[in-house]
Design an enzyme around this catalytic site. Sequence first.
Site, PDB file in Angstrom:
ATOM      1  N   ALA A   1       0.759  -1.107  -0.041  1.00 54.86           N
ATOM      2  CA  ALA A   1       0.070  -0.063   0.043  1.00 54.86           C
ATOM      3  C   ALA A   1       0.932   1.240   0.015  1.00 54.86           C
ATOM      4  O   ALA A   1       0.650   2.215  -0.698  1.00 54.86           O
ATOM      5  CB  ALA A   1      -1.057   0.088   1.211  1.00 54.86           C
TER       6      ALA A   1
ATOM      7  N   SER B   1       9.459   0.813   8.870  1.00 52.93           N
ATOM      8  CA  SER B   1      10.208   0.157   9.945  1.00 52.93           C
ATOM      9  C   SER B   1      10.385  -1.324   9.631  1.00 52.93           C
ATOM     10  O   SER B   1       9.545  -2.064   9.531  1.00 52.93           O
ATOM     11  CB  SER B   1       9.558   0.188  11.246  1.00 52.93           C
ATOM     12  OG  SER B   1      10.077  -0.751  11.968  1.00 52.93           O
TER      13      SER B   1
ATOM     14  N   LYS C   1      -2.325 -14.146 -14.953  1.00 57.08           N
ATOM     15  CA  LYS C   1      -3.754 -14.815 -14.065  1.00 57.08           C
ATOM     16  C   LYS C   1      -4.912 -14.632 -14.985  1.00 57.08           C
ATOM     17  O   LYS C   1      -5.563 -13.458 -15.396  1.00 57.08           O
ATOM     18  CB  LYS C   1      -4.006 -14.109 -12.693  1.00 57.08           C
ATOM     19  CG  LYS C   1      -5.196 -14.493 -11.918  1.00 57.08           C
ATOM     20  CD  LYS C   1      -5.261 -13.876 -10.902  1.00 57.08           C
ATOM     21  CE  LYS C   1      -6.502 -14.202 -10.117  1.00 57.08           C
ATOM     22  NZ  LYS C   1      -6.987 -13.388  -8.993  1.00 57.08           N
TER      23      LYS C   1
ATOM     24  N   THR D   1      -8.748  -9.147  -3.748  1.00 59.32           N
ATOM     25  CA  THR D   1      -9.529  -7.867  -3.805  1.00 59.32           C
ATOM     26  C   THR D   1      -8.353  -6.978  -2.943  1.00 59.32           C
ATOM     27  O   THR D   1      -8.817  -5.602  -3.158  1.00 59.32           O
ATOM     28  CB  THR D   1     -10.838  -7.821  -3.340  1.00 59.32           C
ATOM     29  OG1 THR D   1     -10.873  -8.589  -2.040  1.00 59.32           O
ATOM     30  CG2 THR D   1     -11.578  -8.334  -4.446  1.00 59.32           C
TER      31      THR D   1
ATOM     32  N   ILE E   1      -5.467  -5.836  -2.961  1.00 59.79           N
ATOM     33  CA  ILE E   1      -4.469  -4.877  -3.835  1.00 59.79           C
ATOM     34  C   ILE E   1      -5.345  -3.852  -4.766  1.00 59.79           C
ATOM     35  O   ILE E   1      -5.114  -2.746  -4.851  1.00 59.79           O
ATOM     36  CB  ILE E   1      -3.493  -5.722  -4.503  1.00 59.79           C
ATOM     37  CG1 ILE E   1      -2.503  -6.042  -3.627  1.00 59.79           C
ATOM     38  CG2 ILE E   1      -2.645  -4.462  -5.506  1.00 59.79           C
ATOM     39  CD1 ILE E   1      -1.344  -7.106  -4.124  1.00 59.79           C
TER      40      ILE E   1
ATOM     41  N   GLY F   1     -18.272  -0.890  -7.590  1.00 60.34           N
ATOM     42  CA  GLY F   1     -17.908  -2.288  -7.333  1.00 60.34           C
ATOM     43  C   GLY F   1     -17.008  -2.867  -8.433  1.00 60.34           C
ATOM     44  O   GLY F   1     -17.097  -2.570  -9.563  1.00 60.34           O
TER      45      GLY F   1
HETATM   46  C1  LIG Z   1      -3.623 -14.199   4.263  1.00 59.10           C
HETATM   47  C2  LIG Z   1      -3.681 -12.986   3.535  1.00 59.10           C
HETATM   48  C3  LIG Z   1      -3.726 -13.113   2.101  1.00 59.10           C
HETATM   49  C4  LIG Z   1      -3.547 -12.126   0.925  1.00 59.10           C
HETATM   50  N1  LIG Z   1      -3.704 -12.555   0.100  1.00 59.10           N
HETATM   51  C5  LIG Z   1      -4.014 -11.219  -0.895  1.00 59.10           C
HETATM   52  C6  LIG Z   1      -4.247 -11.455  -2.533  1.00 59.10           C
HETATM   53  O1  LIG Z   1      -3.849 -12.804  -2.897  1.00 59.10           O
HETATM   54  N2  LIG Z   1      -4.293 -10.552  -3.199  1.00 59.10           N
HETATM   55  C7  LIG Z   1      -4.327  -9.256  -2.616  1.00 59.10           C
HETATM   56  O2  LIG Z   1      -4.570  -8.265  -3.485  1.00 59.10           O
HETATM   57  N3  LIG Z   1      -4.145  -9.154  -1.406  1.00 59.10           N
HETATM   58  C8  LIG Z   1      -3.908 -10.189  -0.850  1.00 59.10           C
HETATM   59  N4  LIG Z   1      -3.513  -9.962   0.756  1.00 59.10           N
HETATM   60  C9  LIG Z   1      -3.664  -8.656   1.339  1.00 59.10           C
HETATM   61  C10 LIG Z   1      -2.448  -7.955   0.921  1.00 59.10           C
HETATM   62  O3  LIG Z   1      -1.499  -8.681   1.664  1.00 59.10           O
HETATM   63  C11 LIG Z   1      -2.272  -6.117   1.481  1.00 59.10           C
HETATM   64  O4  LIG Z   1      -3.536  -5.789   1.057  1.00 59.10           O
HETATM   65  C12 LIG Z   1      -1.020  -5.846   1.092  1.00 59.10           C
HETATM   66  O5  LIG Z   1       0.127  -6.425   1.227  1.00 59.10           O
HETATM   67  C13 LIG Z   1      -1.084  -4.331   1.626  1.00 59.10           C
HETATM   68  O6  LIG Z   1      -0.598  -4.491   3.077  1.00 59.10           O
HETATM   69  P1  LIG Z   1      -0.056  -2.999   3.731  1.00 59.10           P
HETATM   70  O7  LIG Z   1       0.853  -2.177   2.914  1.00 59.10           O
HETATM   71  O8  LIG Z   1      -1.554  -2.165   4.116  1.00 59.10           O
HETATM   72  O9  LIG Z   1       0.264  -3.584   5.078  1.00 59.10           O
HETATM   73  P2  LIG Z   1       1.765  -4.145   5.516  1.00 59.10           P
HETATM   74  O10 LIG Z   1       2.387  -4.926   4.421  1.00 59.10           O
HETATM   75  O11 LIG Z   1       1.657  -4.632   6.901  1.00 59.10           O
HETATM   76  O12 LIG Z   1       2.575  -2.817   5.745  1.00 59.10           O
HETATM   77  C14 LIG Z   1       2.668  -2.039   6.710  1.00 59.10           C
HETATM   78  C15 LIG Z   1       3.867  -1.167   6.823  1.00 59.10           C
HETATM   79  O13 LIG Z   1       3.730  -0.203   7.589  1.00 59.10           O
HETATM   80  C16 LIG Z   1       4.865  -0.179   8.735  1.00 59.10           C
HETATM   81  N5  LIG Z   1       4.692   0.270   9.934  1.00 59.10           N
HETATM   82  C17 LIG Z   1       3.519  -0.270  10.748  1.00 59.10           C
HETATM   83  N6  LIG Z   1       3.822   0.244  11.824  1.00 59.10           N
HETATM   84  C18 LIG Z   1       4.717   1.110  11.933  1.00 59.10           C
HETATM   85  C19 LIG Z   1       5.212   2.105  12.984  1.00 59.10           C
HETATM   86  N7  LIG Z   1       4.708   2.299  14.211  1.00 59.10           N
HETATM   87  N8  LIG Z   1       6.207   2.939  12.446  1.00 59.10           N
HETATM   88  C20 LIG Z   1       6.806   2.836  11.064  1.00 59.10           C
HETATM   89  N9  LIG Z   1       6.338   1.866  10.340  1.00 59.10           N
HETATM   90  C21 LIG Z   1       5.219   1.090  10.547  1.00 59.10           C
HETATM   91  C22 LIG Z   1       5.442  -1.436   8.525  1.00 59.10           C
HETATM   92  O14 LIG Z   1       6.873  -1.549   8.584  1.00 59.10           O
HETATM   93  C23 LIG Z   1       4.973  -1.815   7.126  1.00 59.10           C
HETATM   94  O15 LIG Z   1       6.227  -1.220   6.307  1.00 59.10           O
HETATM   95  C24 LIG Z   1      -3.711 -10.903   1.673  1.00 59.10           C
HETATM   96  C25 LIG Z   1      -3.366 -10.526   3.011  1.00 59.10           C
HETATM   97  C26 LIG Z   1      -3.669 -11.654   4.023  1.00 59.10           C
HETATM   98  C27 LIG Z   1      -3.750 -11.358   5.414  1.00 59.10           C
END
Ligand SMILES: Cc1cc2nc3c(=O)[nH]c(=O)nc-3n(C[C@H](O)[C@H](O)[C@H](O)COP(=O)(O)OP(=O)(O)OC[C@H]3O[C@@H](n4cnc5c(N)ncnc54)[C@H](O)[C@@H]3O)c2cc1C
Length: 503
Positions: A11, A35, A74, A340, A342, A430
């Site tokens: 994200a 981090s 895909k 969904t 991403i 949607g």
């Molecule tokens: C089981 C599972 C399967 C999935 N499969 C899919 C899939 O097939 N397709 C799909 O589209 N999505 C999938 N997803 C979702 C996908 O993994 C996430 O939407 C995507 O990785 C985005 O994650 P994110 O960047 O929001 O959070 P994260 O990857 O958790 O990143 C969070 C970031 O915030 C930082 N951070 C947090 N707290 C602090 C702090 N206090 N100080 C500094 N930095 C901090 C961390 O270091 C990290 O860099 C899946 C999720 C799960 C749980």
Amino acid sequence: MRVCILGGGTAGWMTASALSKKLKNVINSITLVESESIGTVGVGEATLPHIRLFNEGLGIEESAFMKQTEATFKLGIEFCDWGRLGDSYIHPFGDFGQSINGVAFYQHLLKLTKHGDYGVLDDYAFGISAAKNNKFQLPKGGKTPLQQAFGYAYQFDAGLYAKYLRRFSESNGVRRIEGKVVDTVINEKSGDVSSITLDDGQQISADLFIDCSGFRGVLIEQVLKSGYQDWSNWLPCNRAVAVPCERQTHLSPYTRATARQAGWQWRIPLQHRTGNGHVYWNEYISDDEAVSVLLNNLDGPALGEPKQLFFKTGRRNHFWKNNVVAIGLSAGFLEPLESTSIHLIQEGITNLLELFPHDSTSPLDISEYNSRMSLQFERVRDFLLLHYVATKRDDSEMWRYFTNMTLPDSLQQKIQGWLHRGYIQRYQFGAFLPPSWIAVMMGQNLVPQHYDPRVDCSNFEQVKRQSQAMRADIAGAVQNAKSHADFLKAIGAASNTELLRAK
Ligand SMILES: Cc1cc2nc3c(=O)[nH]c(=O)nc-3n(C[C@H](O)[C@H](O)[C@H](O)COP(=O)(O)OP(=O)(O)OC[C@H]3O[C@@H](n4cnc5c(N)ncnc54)[C@H](O)[C@@H]3O)c2cc1C
């Protein structure tokens, strides 16, 4: 505007890439804080076709991107054991057959199947036939409209994608700071976040903060107390265990989701490995049993230890509150059954670009953003829930739970319209268009009582001939298409020697 993005997962880096590319002259500075000790979720490998627009918008070249992220094509998702044990169907990206006399083909098929064996919907979609045969070609490579009527997405290593976008963002002027947020300063008058403080004492001020901190929701929840709408009464799976395994010879161009007793298992083939995970409801299976189910159903030897993830399905009450916008897991989570998450990140970014503040945030823009994103989340929730309720399965506690459920009104109406005479009630927003709903409803044996009466206005013998011609057109084209692996090699997207040996 000075923007600070908190989080460097998928994200965070998607947001940084888009803002740095699309709002170059509007934003003074973009700082991203992440981090390494906290890390990222690290799963999330299957996507929807919309991501191609996102990459194209950044000017990313497809084959180079695929090579660097170990990506595969895909064509859809194969659902096994959902409608009934032993059933399987593919939800593709695209339509089925071609309209006849202005009436959608699936309506004609509803009549045809009453008069003999005219196959199933799957036989009328190029993308599905190609997927089943491990073949691939681009839509523009098709010689007839039917051969071009499909979309495609990617399966990739999400960690490598984030790294790819980090390089892109940094070359566009994004400043990355390593550090952990330990405190925030709030403007007492406005309630806005003025600055964040890192563990080394550094303070970062900004006009707009994008919270991409994952499930923690550091700013949107821990600081601004947005609140969470808990949807686990509808989608109760709350844990997952994930492990990659060695890839087997054939490189399939589709994701697989196999229903299990207390959840379901994914299989996502990448170039260098296959991603696997078991999403489950811990009420009806222990963590150890969930791991066993996963490990007993892998294509090849596991590569590493299974990783456990915890979640609660739902969404934030406010995606955008004061000067903080939550994008990614900090905004909410819906299980990855239709890949969904991403996509919802992309929606968040697209809406933010459209409503980006001039010099300060406006309540009107905030309210518009929140109502658009609420609908996006609700639409996905309904579509996921459809998979659990359009079923005859009652062989475990989890499946029996769904037979007694009160559905959200929006989904209830959609199912009623379909059963009545096979139409798909339109949603305002949607990700999933009518062909997706039709794929799942038909794939899971939810058959309308009546077909569209206009079907009877077509010459039936002609319809039979046309349907046979469609199947022959698709079958011939699939036979001549390259294998998925050969196609990746041909466009220069193959990353390693393993794949070069693959069939
Ligand atoms: C089981 C599972 C399967 C999935 N499969 C899919 C899939 O097939 N397709 C799909 O589209 N999505 C999938 N997803 C979702 C996908 O993994 C996430 O939407 C995507 O990785 C985005 O994650 P994110 O960047 O929001 O959070 P994260 O990857 O958790 O990143 C969070 C970031 O915030 C930082 N951070 C947090 N707290 C602090 C702090 N206090 N100080 C500094 N930095 C901090 C961390 O270091 C990290 O860099 C899946 C999720 C799960 C749980």
